[in-house]
Design a protein around this motif. Structure first.
Motif, mmCIF file in Angstrom:
data_model
loop_
_atom_site.group_PDB
_atom_site.id
_atom_site.type_symbol
_atom_site.label_atom_id
_atom_site.label_comp_id
_atom_site.label_asym_id
_atom_site.label_seq_id
_atom_site.Cartn_x
_atom_site.Cartn_y
_atom_site.Cartn_z
ATOM 1 N N GLU A 171 50.139 -59.313 -69.821
ATOM 2 C CA GLU A 171 49.135 -58.252 -69.799
ATOM 3 C C GLU A 171 49.095 -57.575 -68.436
ATOM 4 N N ARG A 172 48.787 -56.284 -68.448
ATOM 5 C CA ARG A 172 48.771 -55.511 -67.212
ATOM 6 C C ARG A 172 47.420 -55.605 -66.526
ATOM 7 N N ALA A 173 47.448 -55.852 -65.216
ATOM 8 C CA ALA A 173 46.217 -55.853 -64.421
ATOM 9 C C ALA A 173 45.853 -54.437 -64.000
ATOM 10 N N TYR A 174 46.858 -53.665 -63.582
ATOM 11 C CA TYR A 174 46.669 -52.259 -63.258
ATOM 12 C C TYR A 174 48.025 -51.574 -63.242
ATOM 13 N N GLY A 175 48.003 -50.248 -63.210
ATOM 14 C CA GLY A 175 49.239 -49.487 -63.179
ATOM 15 C C GLY A 175 49.103 -48.253 -62.327
ATOM 16 N N ALA A 176 50.235 -47.598 -62.079
ATOM 17 C CA ALA A 176 50.257 -46.453 -61.179
ATOM 18 C C ALA A 176 49.497 -45.257 -61.741
ATOM 19 N N ASP A 177 49.197 -45.256 -63.035
ATOM 20 C CA ASP A 177 48.465 -44.148 -63.620
ATOM 21 C C ASP A 177 46.970 -44.442 -63.769
ATOM 22 N N ASP A 178 46.508 -45.556 -63.222
ATOM 23 C CA ASP A 178 45.108 -45.933 -63.340
ATOM 24 C C ASP A 178 44.244 -45.262 -62.281
ATOM 25 N N GLU A 179 43.015 -45.018 -62.653
ATOM 26 C CA GLU A 179 42.004 -44.613 -61.675
ATOM 27 C C GLU A 179 41.395 -45.903 -61.139
ATOM 28 N N LEU A 180 42.064 -46.493 -60.179
ATOM 29 C CA LEU A 180 41.670 -47.829 -59.721
ATOM 30 C C LEU A 180 41.036 -47.772 -58.344
ATOM 31 N N SER A 181 39.800 -48.217 -58.259
ATOM 32 C CA SER A 181 39.150 -48.386 -56.965
ATOM 33 C C SER A 181 38.457 -49.736 -56.972
#
Length: 226
Positions: free
Chosen positions: A36-46
């Motif tokens: 499973e993915r934790a995050y990706g380059a296309d995420d709005e991650l902060s």
């Protein structure tokens, strides 16, 4: 509180028990299954992700879609700090290598924690600095050493069980294709390099991912050759 990421990881280790409870109240628990993915380059991650159990692999995608492994995170490590501190989207991906438990902190909560507890920020900075040092070492190794020497250096850096006679038993923490990606080579070249080290008596290949370093001094000499 004995079994949560706040009490166990180095980032929060200097806090009092009471402060750890306050930090725990801000953490959002996340569970991931292998793959499973934790995050990706296309995420709005902060968000800052602190790994409690399991392992995450962090990688980038090349132009042809192949993975370039950057690092593997284990319990106590963290991810997402770049986007939290810069406000930019991540340029990498993270997926679970096995079942993982994470504590996730929103950017605004993390900023408040650092203002109140500057030592948390210093520990995060120390972790990032250690990663930069590791990256510089890897870059130097990739540009100045052949695959055999890169592999020898990698094996010597793995945690191992030392036996009588100076033999160390280590276990590759990743599949060989991922180790090859980490060392910027192909799985075929990695297999040839491992076979060559074994033929020279420097290592012995065991079952699965097990490797015995039978001649650690000679393996280090190979790494140090100019």
């Amino acid at each position: 509180m004995a079994d949560n990421c706040v009490s166990r990881v180095p980032v929060f280790a200097s806090l009092s028990g009471q402060d750890q409870l306050r930090v725990e109240a801000l953490a959002h628990p996340v569970r991931l299954k292998a793959g499973e993915r934790a995050y990706g380059a296309d995420d709005e991650l902060s968000k800052l992700m602190v790994l409690h159990t399991g392992h995450l692999k962090v990688f980038r995608l090349s132009a042809d879609g192949s993975e370039q492994l950057i690092r593997v995170l284990g319990p106590g490590d963290f991810a997402g700090e770049t986007s939290v501190f810069t406000g930019q989207r991540p340029d990498d991906y993270a997926t679970a290598l096995d079942d993982c438990r994470l504590c996730v902190f929103r950017q605004e909560d993390l900023e408040g924690l650092i203002r109140k507890h500057p030592e948390i920020g210093l520990r995060l900075l120390a972790g990032v600095s250690a990663r930069l040092t590791e990256t510089e070492h890897r870059l130097s190794s990739l540009t100045s050493r052949d695959v055999e020497r890169r592999l020898a250096d990698y094996l010597l850096g793995l945690p191992g069980d030392w036996e009588d006679g100076g033999v160390a038993s280590v276990t590759l923490p990743l599949a060989k294709k991922d180790v090859a990606s980490l060392l910027d080579t192909t799985p075929e070249s990695l297999s040839r390099a491992l076979g060559s080290l074994a033929a020279r008596g420097l290592v012995a290949i065991g079952a699965g991912r097990a490797v015995s370093i039978t001649q650690p001094a000679r393996l280090q000499q190979l790494v140090d050759e100019v």
